[in-house]
Scaffold this motif. Structure first.
Motif, short mmCIF file in Angstrom:
data_model
loop_
_atom_site.label_atom_id
_atom_site.label_comp_id
_atom_site.label_asym_id
_atom_site.label_seq_id
_atom_site.Cartn_x
_atom_site.Cartn_y
_atom_site.Cartn_z
N VAL A 40 48.84 40.23 35.37
CA VAL A 40 48.86 41.47 35.42
C VAL A 40 50.43 41.81 35.48
O VAL A 40 50.66 41.45 36.40
N ARG A 41 50.80 42.86 34.95
CA ARG A 41 52.19 43.49 35.27
C ARG A 41 53.16 42.34 35.01
O ARG A 41 54.09 42.12 35.72
N GLU A 102 56.34 47.54 37.63
CA GLU A 102 55.84 47.55 39.10
C GLU A 102 54.22 47.43 39.19
O GLU A 102 53.78 48.09 38.05
N GLY A 103 53.62 46.83 40.50
CA GLY A 103 52.52 46.98 40.49
C GLY A 103 51.80 47.58 42.03
O GLY A 103 52.90 47.72 42.73
N ARG A 104 50.87 47.36 42.54
CA ARG A 104 50.26 47.78 43.89
C ARG A 104 50.79 46.79 44.88
O ARG A 104 51.17 47.06 45.97
N TYR A 105 51.00 45.44 44.41
CA TYR A 105 51.42 44.32 45.21
C TYR A 105 52.60 43.21 44.72
O TYR A 105 52.43 43.21 43.40
N SER A 138 52.32 44.97 50.10
CA SER A 138 51.86 46.21 49.31
C SER A 138 53.07 47.03 49.08
O SER A 138 54.11 47.14 50.06
N ARG A 351 51.30 42.74 41.03
CA ARG A 351 50.09 42.57 40.51
C ARG A 351 49.25 44.07 41.13
O ARG A 351 49.70 44.66 42.00
N ASP A 352 48.26 44.21 40.17
CA ASP A 352 47.34 45.54 40.58
C ASP A 352 46.11 45.03 41.17
O ASP A 352 45.23 45.94 41.52
N GLU A 353 45.92 43.87 41.27
CA GLU A 353 44.72 43.21 41.65
C GLU A 353 44.50 43.51 43.11
O GLU A 353 45.37 43.68 44.14
N THR A 354 43.02 43.34 43.54
CA THR A 354 42.77 43.54 45.04
C THR A 354 43.10 42.25 45.68
O THR A 354 42.76 40.89 45.32
#
Length: 358
Positions: A40-41, A102-105, A138, A351-354
């Motif tokens: 991801v990303r 970019e992603g959430r993490y 994050s 990454r955008d995963e949890t």
């Protein structure tokens, strides 16, 4: 020299006497702190148009993305880099061509190995203790930052150490001692440890516990985003970030340490990473070691910086895949050439995963 970056007020349970510490904050100076890109990303590494440089050309092939770690470095020509600057300038060209979303993490997955002297007086020997750390930092206020730790086990470092270990009764647990030889209350275990998740208690990466480290100092994402992509300006910014006016360090040492962090596993732009390689290429004390493999056998080209002190010397190696410009391993070796510390980076990217919860 060692760096203990864990803050007392955020002391996780793994630092208690019956638990192992996070290896990264306790690694030998300097910090490492990679390399398969995440699905991801993913940062796509694109071949540079021109790989030849005046200091020593390398003709490179393209990278094939893989989920099994960074590909082995390869060339399409028998010609090899003739200097450290030649290799590093090629890596800069490759890095500058990367595309990053970019992603959430920002996620890094690394393996660490540290050599310790153990055993009775007159029968001392070395063990190599290995750990993994997976960090989810994050990039905004929408999620907590955390790390996942796992102890992989400790064992005699080499054949002579195994002989001395057997003479010591083949123990499976060794007490840890500090630089003065005083027991710390912690132990090195031969058995692998349980997977442990530790929350950092911060929503975005700020310069506090769990933050990424640049030259041994915590750094925020805002500060990383603000780093200049022009080599001379980046050089000045790195010296300002790391230098302590009360106890200044040699400039080349500071610059090698900080640029190594930037190319290894920090979330900076391709332009900043390329500039970091160019700054490193200008350091006279950085030498080319040539073809090298990391502790898993992954192939690349290595450069080194040697720190000298009254007790001997320490060699710091950085292993790079010249086909992509990606650094994926770092090592420390003592005066006798013995491995004392290593870091292998398996993954570094957005990454955008949890994040994992168990």
């Amino acid at each position: 020299m060692s760096v203990d970056k864990m803050l007392a007020d955020a002391r996780p349970r793994r630092l208690d006497p019956d638990h192992r510490p996070d290896p990264a904050p306790l690694m030998a100076h300097p910090r490492p702190s990679p390399v398969r890109r995440p699905r991801v990303r993913r940062a796509v590494l694109v071949p540079a148009v021109a790989a030849a440089v005046a200091a020593g050309a390398v003709v490179l092939g393209t990278q094939t993305e893989s989920d099994n770690g960074p590909p082995a470095a390869h060339t399409t020509s028998p010609q090899a880099p003739r200097s450290a600057s030649g290799l590093l300038l090629v890596a800069a060209e490759r890095s500058a061509a990367a595309q990053v979303d970019e992603g959430r993490y920002w996620v890094t997955r690394s393996e660490f190995g540290t050599r310790y002297e153990v055993g009775p007086e007159g029968g001392r020997y070395a063990i190599l203790s290995r750990d993994t750390a997976e960090r989810w930092l994050s990039t905004g206020p929408d999620g907590p930052s955390l790390a996942v730790y796992e102890h992989l086990g400790a064992a005699p470092a080499g054949p002579a150490d195994e002989t001395a270990w057997r003479a010591d009764g083949s123990p499976t647990r060794w007490p840890e001692v500090d630089a003065e030889g005083t027991p710390t209350g912690r132990f090195h275990e031969s058995a692998p440890g349980p997977r442990e998740i530790v929350g950092y208690g911060v929503a975005s990466f700020e310069p506090t516990t769990g933050a990424p480290m640049l030259g041994g100092n915590p750094v925020s994402k805002a500060a990383l985003d603000a780093l200049p992509s022009e080599p001379a300006a980046l050089r000045a910014a790195l010296l300002h970030h790391r230098q302590n006016p009360a106890a200044p360090l040699p400039e080349d040492w500071v610059l090698f340490w900080t640029t190594r962090d930037l190319v290894l596993n920090l979330p900076v732009s391709p332009a900043v990473r390329a500039a970091a390689y160019r700054v490193m290429a200008g350091l006279e004390e950085v030498t080319l070691l040539g073809p090298a493999t990391d502790q898993r056998g992954r192939a690349g080209e290595a450069v080194a910086f040697v720190e000298h002190d009254r007790g001997g010397s320490t060699e710091y190696r950085l292993i790079i895949d010249p086909a992509t410009g990606q650094a994926f391993a770092t090592e420390q070796r003592d005066t006798a050439g013995e491995l004392t510390y290593y870091e292998l980076v398996d993954d570094a990217g957005f990454r955008d995963e949890t994040p994992p919860t168990e």
